[in-house]
Write an enzyme that holds these catalytic residues in place. Structure first.
Site, short mmCIF file in Angstrom:
data_model
loop_
_atom_site.label_atom_id
_atom_site.label_comp_id
_atom_site.label_asym_id
_atom_site.label_seq_id
_atom_site.Cartn_x
_atom_site.Cartn_y
_atom_site.Cartn_z
N SER A 65 -21.47 40.63 41.95
CA SER A 65 -22.26 41.80 41.54
C SER A 65 -23.28 41.43 40.46
O SER A 65 -23.08 40.48 39.69
CB SER A 65 -21.35 42.91 41.01
OG SER A 65 -20.35 43.22 41.95
N1 SAH Z 1 -15.78 41.76 41.91
C1 SAH Z 1 -16.50 40.79 42.69
C2 SAH Z 1 -17.50 41.49 43.60
C3 SAH Z 1 -17.35 41.02 44.98
S1 SAH Z 1 -18.14 42.00 46.21
C4 SAH Z 1 -17.16 39.75 41.81
O1 SAH Z 1 -17.18 39.91 40.59
O2 SAH Z 1 -17.66 38.75 42.34
C5 SAH Z 1 -16.79 43.01 46.77
C6 SAH Z 1 -15.57 42.28 47.28
O3 SAH Z 1 -14.69 43.28 47.81
C7 SAH Z 1 -15.80 41.29 48.42
O4 SAH Z 1 -15.32 40.04 48.06
C8 SAH Z 1 -15.03 41.90 49.59
O5 SAH Z 1 -14.47 40.92 50.44
C9 SAH Z 1 -13.96 42.70 48.86
N2 SAH Z 1 -13.31 43.76 49.64
C10 SAH Z 1 -13.88 44.68 50.45
N3 SAH Z 1 -12.93 45.51 50.95
C11 SAH Z 1 -11.73 45.11 50.42
C12 SAH Z 1 -10.38 45.56 50.54
N4 SAH Z 1 -10.01 46.60 51.30
N5 SAH Z 1 -9.43 44.90 49.85
C13 SAH Z 1 -9.73 43.84 49.05
N6 SAH Z 1 -10.99 43.36 48.90
C14 SAH Z 1 -11.98 43.99 49.57
#
Ligand code: SAH
Length: 220
Positions: A65
């Site tokens: 993000s």
């Molecule tokens: N917090 C992360 C942002 C990653 S983007 C960072 O700091 O880099 C959002 C993430 O949510 C992705 O990696 C995606 O695979 C994950 N995601 C989406 N749906 C999900 C679910 N139901 N359970 C766990 N992870 C999920």
């Protein structure tokens, strides 16, 4: 310290200054941003982009993000839930979880892509960051560790995930972007007994939360 490390530190300070100019003033948040080296959560060939205020691809069609987004979500959480156990949904690169850990929370994090989960877990242990993570559908929460003082969902949800609401402690607070597939409104939900109070903030664009309480997907 190598020259490049010095340069990265300088860039990190500039990123924090930019966040300040955008109105982020919570000192715990700003200190965590100074402490956590965002470039360590980046692909090696993209370290030079790590301190731009933008999201960046981390593989599996997912992104780390934007710093401003991480800062806003961390501030919303810190203002309503200053300490305790926090569950993050969507470990991704691990950066947001590392920021929460640096702010002093006890952090749990769930990721649905096994490749991202494994990479983040290795990174946490190499850097000595105390985040407990697991692979699975985070839209169902982490029942064995509930209740949580805070829950942060870092993917865009189509609706409020019931299991997450149930796993909030009394006065617990959830920060979650809710809306359509293409844009979502930052939402804060605070529990008081059986009641849930909601506050609405700006629109953001997140990758989708998929799973039982999210958008449909066959990829797990
Ligand atoms: N917090 C992360 C942002 C990653 S983007 C960072 O700091 O880099 C959002 C993430 O949510 C992705 O990696 C995606 O695979 C994950 N995601 C989406 N749906 C999900 C679910 N139901 N359970 C766990 N992870 C999920």
């Amino acid at each position: 310290m190598k020259q490049s490390e010095k340069l990265l530190e300088q860039r990190r300070r500039e990123m924090v200054e930019t966040l300040r100019q955008y109105g982020i003033s919570n000192s715990r948040v700003l200190e965590a941003f100074l402490r956590v080296k965002r470039h360590l959560f980046f692909p090696e060939d993209a370290v030079g982009c790590a301190y731009n205020d933008s999201a960046y691809p981390i593989g599996f069609s997912q992104t780390i993000s934007q710093p401003y987004t991480v800062a806003i979500m961390s501030t919303l959480l810190a203002e309503r839930c200053p300490g305790g156990k926090v569950l993050e949904i969507g470990t991704g690169s691990g950066y947001q979880a590392a920021i929460l850990e640096a702010m002093g929370y006890q952090v749990f994090s769930v990721e649905r892509f096994v490749g991202l989960y494994e990479r983040a877990e290795k990174l946490f242990s190499r850097l000595g960051i105390r985040v407990l993570c697991r692979h699975g559908d985070g839209s169902l929460g982490w029942i064995e560790e509930a209740p949580f003082d805070g829950i942060m969902v870092t993917a865009g949800a189509p609706r409020e995930p019931r299991p997450l609401m149930q796993q909030l402690a009394e006065k617990g607070c959830m920060v979650i972007p809710i809306g359509g597939y293409d844009s979502q409104q930052m939402t804060v939900i605070q529990r008081e007994g059986d009641e849930f109070h909601r506050e609405l903030f700006q629109q953001f664009v997140f990758v989708p939360l998929v799973g039982n309480e999210g958008w449909e997907s066959r990829v797990f």
